[in-house]
Design a protein around this motif. Structure first.
Motif, PDB file in Angstrom:
ATOM      1  N   TRP A   1      -4.322   3.693  -0.704  1.00 49.19           N
ATOM      2  CA  TRP A   1      -5.299   3.824   0.375  1.00 49.19           C
ATOM      3  C   TRP A   1      -6.209   4.988   0.065  1.00 49.19           C
ATOM      4  CZ3 TRP A   1      -8.118   1.927   3.925  1.00 49.19           C
ATOM      5  CH2 TRP A   1      -8.613   2.685   4.996  1.00 49.19           C
TER       6      TRP A   1
ATOM      7  N   THR B   1      -8.600   0.014   0.293  1.00 44.21           N
ATOM      8  CA  THR B   1      -7.420   0.062  -0.562  1.00 44.21           C
ATOM      9  C   THR B   1      -7.864  -0.365  -1.952  1.00 44.21           C
ATOM     10  OG1 THR B   1      -6.811  -2.244  -0.149  1.00 44.21           O
ATOM     11  CG2 THR B   1      -5.890  -0.598   1.342  1.00 44.21           C
TER      12      THR B   1
ATOM     13  N   ILE C   1       0.711   6.293   2.374  1.00 44.15           N
ATOM     14  CA  ILE C   1      -0.324   6.529   3.364  1.00 44.15           C
ATOM     15  C   ILE C   1       0.085   7.785   4.136  1.00 44.15           C
ATOM     16  CG2 ILE C   1      -1.746   5.480   5.158  1.00 44.15           C
ATOM     17  CD1 ILE C   1      -0.470   2.776   4.359  1.00 44.15           C
TER      18      ILE C   1
ATOM     19  N   ALA D   1      -5.612   1.400   6.953  1.00 42.13           N
ATOM     20  CA  ALA D   1      -5.266   0.791   5.667  1.00 42.13           C
ATOM     21  C   ALA D   1      -4.768  -0.634   5.861  1.00 42.13           C
ATOM     22  CB  ALA D   1      -4.203   1.627   4.959  1.00 42.13           C
TER      23      ALA D   1
ATOM     24  N   ILE E   1       0.878  -1.176   0.000  1.00 40.25           N
ATOM     25  CA  ILE E   1       0.000   0.000   0.000  1.00 40.25           C
ATOM     26  C   ILE E   1       0.912   1.222   0.000  1.00 40.25           C
ATOM     27  CG2 ILE E   1      -2.010   1.069   1.072  1.00 40.25           C
ATOM     28  CD1 ILE E   1      -2.170  -1.472   2.864  1.00 40.25           C
TER      29      ILE E   1
END
Lengths: 525, 495
Positions: free
Chosen positions: A290, A297, A256, A265, A253
């Motif tokens: 995210w 996500t 963030i 997330a 991911i």
């Protein structure tokens, strides 16, 4: 690091790759999660922190990237042919300081590499980073995990830091309907990339690590830590597997931008992966973004298939020498920097507990919010009798809840150590009660310029004397003969009701502990 | 004036100092000589107006008695040195209209010492070549033995334009760049002194790179003293180039050649340089000069640089890897050529790069990318770096035995254009760079000196190499040889 079978476990012990804490960790895994169907998740973070510096990593352009478009862009930042990088020593210092705070091994020689990829806001077609021989490696950080809405008590965990490297940021592209624009003010801004090993198990641990790191970086002043401005960005690698099975396919991911975002997330992604597998699907190795608004996500459009960055040593920068001791020569001296290290959060927490007798929870909360910690430490007691647990309690329970209630910003609150000191003194001298204390805080938050002692004098909020209290109790007994009768008949439960009447009638000026005993005495008669 | 154009910097300086001629007179003479020698195609841009402005300023300084070391001396720069306000093309379509917003350190230092820029010289595209035949402006032509017909001798390269400019008296010195021999090769073909300084002695800031770890600005002059004068001006630490030596440069002062002695100088003759394809005339010249040195009291010794033969292939890999990286910035976004393609950024990149680069550049980029793939890194790049180390170690070992090496510069004299273009760029370079390239691998200084003319009348040159930062000794020995051999001056009447 994840333990999948006893043989691997033994092998690792044999190889002495495992330190004691890791051992404890795997024992925890092996014994707690014996249920085959139980899921476990593995989380690793990569964090990009912008280094606090006036000029860029390799050029003399200002790092104020909010300036007029492309104004803080040197020829080098725009990759004008023939320009060369010149390393900013301040950034090396910041990197070394941070590495020391994270218990890293500083590499006396580190190198810069070129990482190649084509992107419109990457003017040179490569990023200068430290892939093969970073500034520092093999660090670790122990931190506290505590989210009151999830954990009953705090627990401590440890994460290993694989490496800390210096690198350049890229520029920014702006895409309009029929035109794309490039702003290079951010191009070349110095970053520290912190690559943590996948030693975390869930979103809360990930968030707690980021929080701890923010406190450390702020104290070192090596990063502004303004996540909302993108000065610290988190990428999280997440995978899930059933206990006893090998680690699952991981997803990443990207970018963030807040601490709670990290927790949400990662938590979301773990659940998504479990749900996917439970539904008969499989997790694909991909990059996800995210979405903070929808709290999900989403898979990012993969730019191309697997990128090969074709790393190559940066030939225009000689090896970076760092002096590990006074005998060595280098761009910066580690020993000199070591003595400038400030107190780190775990030391502060220990100090708060050892010297002031605070509970772990109190220590965590105060250290997590620097304004609260400053308020706490600015309470100067005249005698040594100050009950610091009480001080912490007032800050965390009374003061903080009022600040939230009035939706005030902590840094702008006109409530200082002198105020708190007087309040605690009044409380401990039984001149006011906790309720009054809260009222006094409220007065000050509402703009009163008076000190607590003057406020209670003016408002007549001091506690009643014993004689006043006795008179009051007698009055309540007379006025509530019915309840008194019930009490005397053995229905002792109604005692609380009488106490309530006293509290009300006294305008909260009664010391309820005393009122309790006086009333009991009077009722015996 | 014609005689003055081929004289030394010292002579011209004296005339300017004593007021016999002005800076502007000299500049005008050089500009006029550029017009007369246009057929050799030495220049990509002639900076008439700029040169005149600079000359006027120089005259002002002379009137104020505020002259510098190179006051009024005309120079030319290879078209890969950035010059503020003057287009710098690298002889490529990619940078055909590129006007740098800054000056290369070497150019700035020349200006600061009173030099005057007459123009930017022709070269192989992005300095990839050894003939100055791969230029979008056409090939540079060797002025020696030039006949007005279709064929001509090549100038050598990639700094061929700089060599022709100096040989034909359009300026007193020119800068080239030297990555595998690009300064020494054309100097050798055109009968000039060509110096490749120690890596790190002269700043690369503002030199559009070919191979960062081997590039050095080179100096082309008609004699050693001129070379020393220019080197003294441009050498020394530069904050903008982190790979320059931090120590300040100590000015080199050479005594008159007659006062020099090379008694007991240990000179090495590396046997590997007597290789296949070397011409008899070069071999003979090499022997003659070795004998000359021995007769003058030097100890001549055969030595070995056993890894020389691997230099070419090793260089080829390292070159292509760095080329792919250095060329990655030419994407049509910030500067340079941009294709007329708006459908997507990726397509814009692709189209720009396939139209802006010639085939030689594109081939090297492709090969470089292949070598740097994660799966190939160890096999090619890493291995090439190790081979490079063994080549460097060869030199370290040889310095235990001798102080200086005497070798050919090129295996033959300048070939005819018609013969040269029969070979591929790769073969051209592999053959022509054989003797010059190891010096770049090792970073050591090397200088080529013209010795005599071949039977057909083309210059034959030899090369001296020394250990790092041994320029004072290297140039002194070169001056000794220069004095001893008395290479014939190029006659402007020839043009």
């Amino acid at each position: 690091m994840n333990i999948t079978s006893p043989s691997v476990f033994k092998m690792l012990i044999k190889r002495k790759l495992f330190k004691k804490w890791q051992l404890l960790r795997c024992i925890k895994y092996c014994f707690v999660h014996t249920n085959k169907t139980k899921w476990q998740s593995v989380v690793g973070l990569e964090i990009h922190a912008q280094i606090n510096s006036k000029s860029k990593l390799f050029s003399d352009a200002s790092t104020d990237f909010a300036g007029y478009v492309n104004s803080n862009t040197s020829l080098f930042d725009a990759a004008i042919p023939g320009t060369l990088p010149v390393l900013n020593k301040q950034c090396v210092k910041a990197g070394v300081l941070t590495a020391l705070a994270l218990n890293c091994q500083i590499n006396s020689i580190s190198m810069f590499d070129r990482k190649h990829y084509f992107y419109s806001d990457l003017p040179a077609g490569y990023q200068i980073t430290q892939q093969h021989l970073p500034l520092a490696s093999s660090g670790h950080l122990e931190f506290q995990v505590f989210n009151p809405s999830i954990h009953k008590i705090p627990y401590s965990t440890k994460v290993r830091l694989k490496q800390l490297q210096l690198e350049q940021d890229s520029g920014r592209s702006l895409h309009a309907e029929d035109v794309s624009l490039v702003n290079l003010n951010r191009a070349g801004i110095p970053l520290m990339e912190l690559v943590f090993e996948p030693d975390l198990k869930d979103g809360e641990e990930a968030a707690a690590l980021v929080k701890e790191l923010l406190i450390i970086l702020k104290r070192l002043n090596t990063c502004s830590c303004k996540m909302e401005e993108g000065s610290l960005r988190v990428d999280a690698n997440v995978s899930v597997n059933r206990v006893g099975e090998p680690i699952g396919t991981r997803t990443e991911i990207k970018n963030i931008g807040s601490i709670r975002g990290v927790a949400s997330a990662v938590t979301y992604e773990i659940q998504r992966q479990i749900d996917t597998i439970n539904a008969g699907g499989s997790v694909t190795n991909e990059t996800r973004a995210w979405n903070a608004v929808h709290k999900t996500t989403v898979g990012m459009r993969d730019k191309e298939e697997k990128q090969d960055y074709r790393y190559m040593p940066e030939p225009n920068l000689p090896p970076l020498y760092v002096a590990l001791n006074s005998l060595q020569r280098g761009c910066v001296n580690v020993e000199e920097l070591k003595v400038t290290l400030p107190e780190l959060p775990h030391q502060t927490r220990k100090h708060l507990m050892d010297k002031y007798g605070l509970t772990p929870v109190q220590a965590i909360i105060l250290v997590n919010e620097n304004d609260l910690l400053e308020l706490f430490t600015s309470v100067k007691s005249k005698d040594t009798e100050t009950d610091y647990c009480l001080v912490a309690n007032i800050i965390i329970n009374d003061f903080l809840s009022l600040v939230h209630k009035y939706e005030m910003e902590l840094e702008n609150v006109p409530f200082r150590g002198e105020h708190l000191g007087e309040i605690v003194e009044l409380l401990q001298g039984r001149i006011i009660n906790k309720n009054t204390a809260k009222l006094v805080i409220q007065e000050i938050l509402n703009g009163s310029k008076e000190m607590p002692k003057s406020i209670i004098k003016e408002k007549n909020w001091t506690l009643m004397t014993n004689k006043e209290l006795e008179t009051l109790c007698n009055e309540v007994i007379e006025e509530n003969s019915k309840i008194v009768k019930q009490y005397k008949a053995g229905k002792t439960k109604v005692f609380a009701a009488l106490l309530g009447k006293i509290a009300n009638k006294s305008n909260q000026r009664a010391d309820m502990k005393k009122a309790d005993s006086i009333l009991k005495q009077l009722l015996k008669k | 004036m014609d005689k003055l154009l081929l004289s030394s910097i010292n002579t011209a300086s004296r005339l300017i100092q004593d007021g016999t001629i002005t800076s502007l007179d000299l500049t005008n003479a050089c500009l006029s000589q550029i017009r007369k020698t246009k057929k050799f195609n030495a220049f990509i841009s002639v900076t008439d107006e700029l040169a005149k402005t600079q000359a006027e300023r120089s005259q002002q300084r002379c009137r104020e008695n505020n002259q510098s070391e190179l006051e009024g001396i005309t120079v030319a720069l290879k078209d890969n040195f950035c010059t503020r306000g003057v287009k710098t093309t690298c002889a490529s379509k990619m940078l055909e209209n590129f006007v740098p917003p800054y000056n290369a350190t070497v150019y700035q230092r020349l200006l600061d010492k009173g030099a005057i820029l007459v123009g930017k010289t022709n070269m192989d595209q992005f300095a990839m070549g050894s003939g100055t035949v791969d230029s979008i402006y056409g090939p540079a032509k060797n002025p020696w033995n030039f006949k007005e017909d279709d064929d001509f001798y090549i100038a050598g390269g990639s700094s061929g334009g700089s060599a022709v400019a100096v040989a034909t008296g359009t300026c007193f010195g020119a800068l080239g760049s030297d990555t595998g021999g690009s300064t020494r090769n054309p100097a050798s073909y055109c009968g000039l002194v060509g110096l490749k300084p120690t890596y790190g002695l002269v700043s690369r800031y503002g030199l559009i790179p070919l191979v960062n770890s081997m590039d050095v600005p080179g100096i082309l002059t008609r004699n050693i003293d001129d070379c020393v004068q220019i080197l003294n001006v441009i050498a020394g630490h530069d904050h903008n180039d982190s790979t320059t030596c931090p120590k300040p440069h100590r000015k080199i002062v050479l005594p008159p050649a007659k006062q020099m002695s090379i008694k007991n100088l240990k000179v090495g003759i590396p046997k590997e340089y007597c290789c296949e394809g070397i011409s008899n005339e070069i071999l003979d010249t090499w022997n003659e000069v070795a004998n000359l040195l021995e007769d003058s009291g030097a100890d001549i010794k055969e030595v070995s640089l056993p890894h020389t033969e691997y230099s070419i292939v090793c260089y080829s890999i390292l070159n292509q890897c760095e080329v792919q990286s250095n060329m990655a910035r030419y994407d049509g976004i910030e500067f340079g050529y941009r294709a007329n393609e708006n459908s997507s950024v990726e397509k814009l990149f692709t189209q720009t790069r396939s139209e802006g680069f010639n085939e030689v550049v594109r081939n090297r980029i492709l090969a470089g990318n292949y070598f740097l793939l994660t799966r190939n890194y160890e096999k090619y790049f890493s291995k090439a770096m190790k081979v490079r180390r063994t080549i460097v170690n060869d030199f370290y070992k040889v310095w235990e035995e001798v102080q200086i090496l005497l070798t050919p510069t090129t295996l033959t004299t300048a070939p005819l254009y018609s013969e040269f273009i029969k070979k591929t760029n790769r073969d051209q370079c592999a053959y022509q760079d054989y003797c010059t390239q190891s010096a770049n691998m090792a970073g050591i200084p090397a200088v080529t000196i013209p010795i005599k003319l071949s039977r057909v009348g083309m210059p034959i040159s030899l090369q001296l190499m020394g250990r790092n930062l041994s320029e004072p000794m290297l140039l002194a020995v070169a001056k000794f040889i220069e004095h001893a051999v008395q290479f014939p001056k190029y006659s402007l009447g020839n043009s």
